[in-house]
Scaffold this motif. Structure first.
Motif, PDB file in Angstrom:
ATOM      1  N   SER A   1     -47.013 -45.507  64.211  1.00  0.00           N
ATOM      2  CA  SER A   1     -46.913 -44.047  64.099  1.00  0.00           C
ATOM      3  C   SER A   1     -47.827 -43.258  64.655  1.00  0.00           C
ATOM      4  O   SER A   1     -48.109 -42.078  64.416  1.00  0.00           O
ATOM      5  N   GLY A   2     -48.434 -43.861  65.763  1.00  0.00           N
ATOM      6  CA  GLY A   2     -49.311 -43.132  66.536  1.00  0.00           C
ATOM      7  C   GLY A   2     -50.894 -42.867  66.010  1.00  0.00           C
ATOM      8  O   GLY A   2     -51.474 -41.914  66.615  1.00  0.00           O
ATOM      9  N   ARG A   3     -51.171 -43.970  65.018  1.00  0.00           N
ATOM     10  CA  ARG A   3     -52.577 -43.493  64.562  1.00  0.00           C
ATOM     11  C   ARG A   3     -53.647 -43.522  65.564  1.00  0.00           C
ATOM     12  O   ARG A   3     -54.534 -42.617  65.539  1.00  0.00           O
ATOM     13  N   LEU A   4     -53.565 -44.323  66.666  1.00  0.00           N
ATOM     14  CA  LEU A   4     -54.620 -44.283  67.549  1.00  0.00           C
ATOM     15  C   LEU A   4     -54.361 -43.559  68.942  1.00  0.00           C
ATOM     16  O   LEU A   4     -54.906 -43.810  69.949  1.00  0.00           O
ATOM     17  N   LEU A   5     -53.031 -42.866  69.079  1.00  0.00           N
ATOM     18  CA  LEU A   5     -52.310 -42.272  70.295  1.00  0.00           C
ATOM     19  C   LEU A   5     -53.282 -41.232  70.709  1.00  0.00           C
ATOM     20  O   LEU A   5     -53.148 -41.176  71.950  1.00  0.00           O
ATOM     21  N   ASN A   6     -54.206 -40.587  69.948  1.00  0.00           N
ATOM     22  CA  ASN A   6     -54.849 -39.720  70.726  1.00  0.00           C
ATOM     23  C   ASN A   6     -56.038 -40.366  71.754  1.00  0.00           C
ATOM     24  O   ASN A   6     -56.365 -39.687  72.622  1.00  0.00           O
ATOM     25  N   TYR A   7     -56.306 -41.616  71.891  1.00  0.00           N
ATOM     26  CA  TYR A   7     -56.974 -42.246  72.643  1.00  0.00           C
ATOM     27  C   TYR A   7     -56.184 -42.584  74.089  1.00  0.00           C
ATOM     28  O   TYR A   7     -56.551 -43.211  75.032  1.00  0.00           O
ATOM     29  N   ALA A   8     -54.867 -42.230  73.997  1.00  0.00           N
ATOM     30  CA  ALA A   8     -53.840 -43.048  75.065  1.00  0.00           C
ATOM     31  C   ALA A   8     -53.022 -41.962  75.646  1.00  0.00           C
ATOM     32  O   ALA A   8     -52.824 -40.634  74.941  1.00  0.00           O
ATOM     33  N   THR A   9     -52.435 -41.958  76.805  1.00  0.00           N
ATOM     34  CA  THR A   9     -51.718 -41.162  77.460  1.00  0.00           C
ATOM     35  C   THR A   9     -50.326 -41.386  77.188  1.00  0.00           C
ATOM     36  O   THR A   9     -49.302 -40.524  77.288  1.00  0.00           O
ATOM     37  N   CYS A  10     -49.960 -42.740  76.531  1.00  0.00           N
ATOM     38  CA  CYS A  10     -48.632 -43.293  76.458  1.00  0.00           C
ATOM     39  C   CYS A  10     -48.441 -44.225  75.479  1.00  0.00           C
ATOM     40  O   CYS A  10     -49.592 -44.737  75.295  1.00  0.00           O
ATOM     41  N   GLY A  11     -47.266 -44.581  74.775  1.00  0.00           N
ATOM     42  CA  GLY A  11     -47.531 -45.468  73.673  1.00  0.00           C
ATOM     43  C   GLY A  11     -45.988 -45.902  73.865  1.00  0.00           C
ATOM     44  O   GLY A  11     -44.900 -45.426  74.264  1.00  0.00           O
ATOM     45  N   VAL A  12     -45.879 -47.517  73.328  1.00  0.00           N
ATOM     46  CA  VAL A  12     -44.583 -48.102  73.294  1.00  0.00           C
ATOM     47  C   VAL A  12     -44.721 -48.678  71.700  1.00  0.00           C
ATOM     48  O   VAL A  12     -45.645 -49.156  71.155  1.00  0.00           O
ATOM     49  N   ASP A  13     -43.545 -48.866  71.315  1.00  0.00           N
ATOM     50  CA  ASP A  13     -43.191 -49.600  69.961  1.00  0.00           C
ATOM     51  C   ASP A  13     -41.837 -50.091  70.036  1.00  0.00           C
ATOM     52  O   ASP A  13     -40.827 -49.372  70.552  1.00  0.00           O
ATOM     53  N   ALA A  14     -41.653 -51.310  69.461  1.00  0.00           N
ATOM     54  CA  ALA A  14     -40.161 -51.888  69.562  1.00  0.00           C
ATOM     55  C   ALA A  14     -39.426 -51.214  68.119  1.00  0.00           C
ATOM     56  O   ALA A  14     -38.328 -51.402  68.105  1.00  0.00           O
ATOM     57  N   SER A  15     -40.008 -50.552  67.391  1.00  0.00           N
ATOM     58  CA  SER A  15     -39.320 -49.870  65.987  1.00  0.00           C
ATOM     59  C   SER A  15     -39.068 -48.556  66.662  1.00  0.00           C
ATOM     60  O   SER A  15     -39.782 -47.615  66.792  1.00  0.00           O
ATOM     61  N   ASN A  16     -37.635 -48.301  66.421  1.00  0.00           N
ATOM     62  CA  ASN A  16     -37.253 -47.003  66.722  1.00  0.00           C
ATOM     63  C   ASN A  16     -37.825 -45.763  65.626  1.00  0.00           C
ATOM     64  O   ASN A  16     -38.107 -44.889  66.032  1.00  0.00           O
ATOM     65  N   GLU A  17     -37.815 -46.117  64.338  1.00  0.00           N
ATOM     66  CA  GLU A  17     -38.318 -45.472  63.319  1.00  0.00           C
ATOM     67  C   GLU A  17     -39.664 -44.937  63.713  1.00  0.00           C
ATOM     68  O   GLU A  17     -40.164 -43.823  63.491  1.00  0.00           O
ATOM     69  N   MET A  18     -40.434 -45.888  63.805  1.00  0.00           N
ATOM     70  CA  MET A  18     -41.967 -45.570  64.383  1.00  0.00           C
ATOM     71  C   MET A  18     -42.072 -44.636  65.642  1.00  0.00           C
ATOM     72  O   MET A  18     -42.786 -43.645  65.710  1.00  0.00           O
TER      73      MET A  18
END
Ligand SMILES: C[S@@+](CC[C@H](N)C(=O)[O-])C[C@H]1O[C@@H](n2cnc3c(N)ncnc32)[C@H](O)[C@@H]1O
Length: 222
Positions: free
Chosen positions: A54-71
Motif C-alpha cells: 500500500s506504499g507504506r515505505l514509498l516515501n523513501y522510493a522513486t518508484c514501486g512495483v507490486d503484483a497485487s492490482n488492488e495494492m
C-alpha cells in the motif's frame, strides 16, 4: 492464480490499519524507518520499493512495483506523482542496470528459498554496478529458540545471517545487518515505548542481533 497475491488483493484497502494500526505494527514501522533513514542518502537517483504493497515505505522510493492490482490502485491514489507498476518481482519492468537501490520489506518472508533466489537474481540484473538491495527477513535463530511454528506461506521463511550470506554469495556482498525487536516493546505502556525502543535497538544491534524478531540486511551488487 497466486494465493499470496489474492490474499493481498483482498486486504489492500485495510492493509495499513490491519498491519500497522496497532502498537506492534507501529513499533516495527518506526524501527524500519530508523534503519532506512540511516541507509538511504538524499542524492540517490532511483530507488525501487519492490512489493511496495500500500506504499507504506514509498516515501523513501522513486518508484514501486507490486503484483497485487488492488495494492497498486491504493498506492497510486496515495502517490499520484510516482511510478507505481503492476508487476511480479520475478520480472521487474526495468532495463538492466537502471536502479540505484531496491528496498523490500515484509515480502521475502512469504516466499520459498528458490523464489527468493530467482528474485535476487532479477534485482541483480536491474541494479546498477555497486547498487544495493535492502530487505528484511524473520530471524531463524530466534524462531528456533522460541520453537516458533509456521503454518502456510504467511511469514513462513526465516534465515540466519550466515545462510543469507551463503545464498547471496555469487551476486552480492552482505555489507550491513540490523536486528529489530528483541523484547515485546509494543506491550509496554505507550509513554515509555519510545525510550524502550531505543534500548531495544541498542541491544538488537549489539549482541542479540540474531535473536531479534527481524533481520534487515544491506547487500551490495558484486
Ligand atoms: C506484507 S505486504 C508488504 C508491503 C510493503 N512492502 C510493506 O512493508 O508494508 C507483501 C506484498 O508483497 C506483494 N507480493 C506478493 N507476491 C509478489 C510478487 N511475486 N511480486 C511482487 N509483489 C508481490 C503483495 O501483493 C503484498 O503487497
Amino acid at each position: 492464480m497466486n494465493p499470496i497475491v489474492n490474499y493481498y488483493d483482498d486486504l489492500a484497502t485495510n492493509y495499513d490499519e490491519n498491519r500497522f494500526g496497532n502498537s506492534y505494527g507501529q513499533f516495527i514501522d518506526r524501527q524500519e524507518r530508523q534503519i532506512l533513514n540511516r541507509l538511504l542518502k538524499d542524492n540517490e537517483e532511483r530507488i525501487l520499493d519492490m512489493a511496495c504493497g500500500s506504499g507504506r515505505l514509498l516515501n523513501y522510493a522513486t518508484c514501486g512495483v507490486d503484483a497485487s492490482n488492488e495494492m497498486v490502485q491504493v498506492t497510486k491514489k496515495k502517490f499520484p506523482a510516482k511510478e507505481i507498476l503492476l508487476s511480479d518481482a520475478e520480472n521487474l519492468p526495468f532495463p538492466e542496470q537502471s536502479v540505484d537501490t531496491i528496498i523490500s520489506f515484509h515480502f521475502f518472508m512469504h516466499l520459498d528459498t528458490e523464489k527468493i533466489q530467482t528474485i535476487l537474481k532479477e534485482c541483480h540484473r536491474v541494479l546498477k554496478s555497486g547498487g544495493r538491495i535492502i530487505f528484511d527477513i524473520p530471524s531463524k535463530k530466534r524462531r528456533q529458540m522460541l520453537k516458533y511454528k509456521t503454518s502456510g506461506w504467511h511469514g513462513a521463511t526465516s534465515f540466519t545471517l550466515a545462510e543469507l550470506e551463503r545464498m547471496n554469495a555469487g551476486l552480492y556482498v552482505q555489507r550491513r545487518s540490523y536486528g529489530i525487536m528483541v523484547f515485546p516493546i509494543h506491550r509496554f505502556p505507550a509513554g515509555i515505548r519510545k525510550l524502550l525502543g531505543k534500548l531495544d535497538s541498542f541491544i538488537a544491534n549489539w549482541f542479540l542481533k540474531e535473536y531479534s524478531s527481524y533481520l534487515v540486511v544491506e547487500c551490495v551488487k558484486k
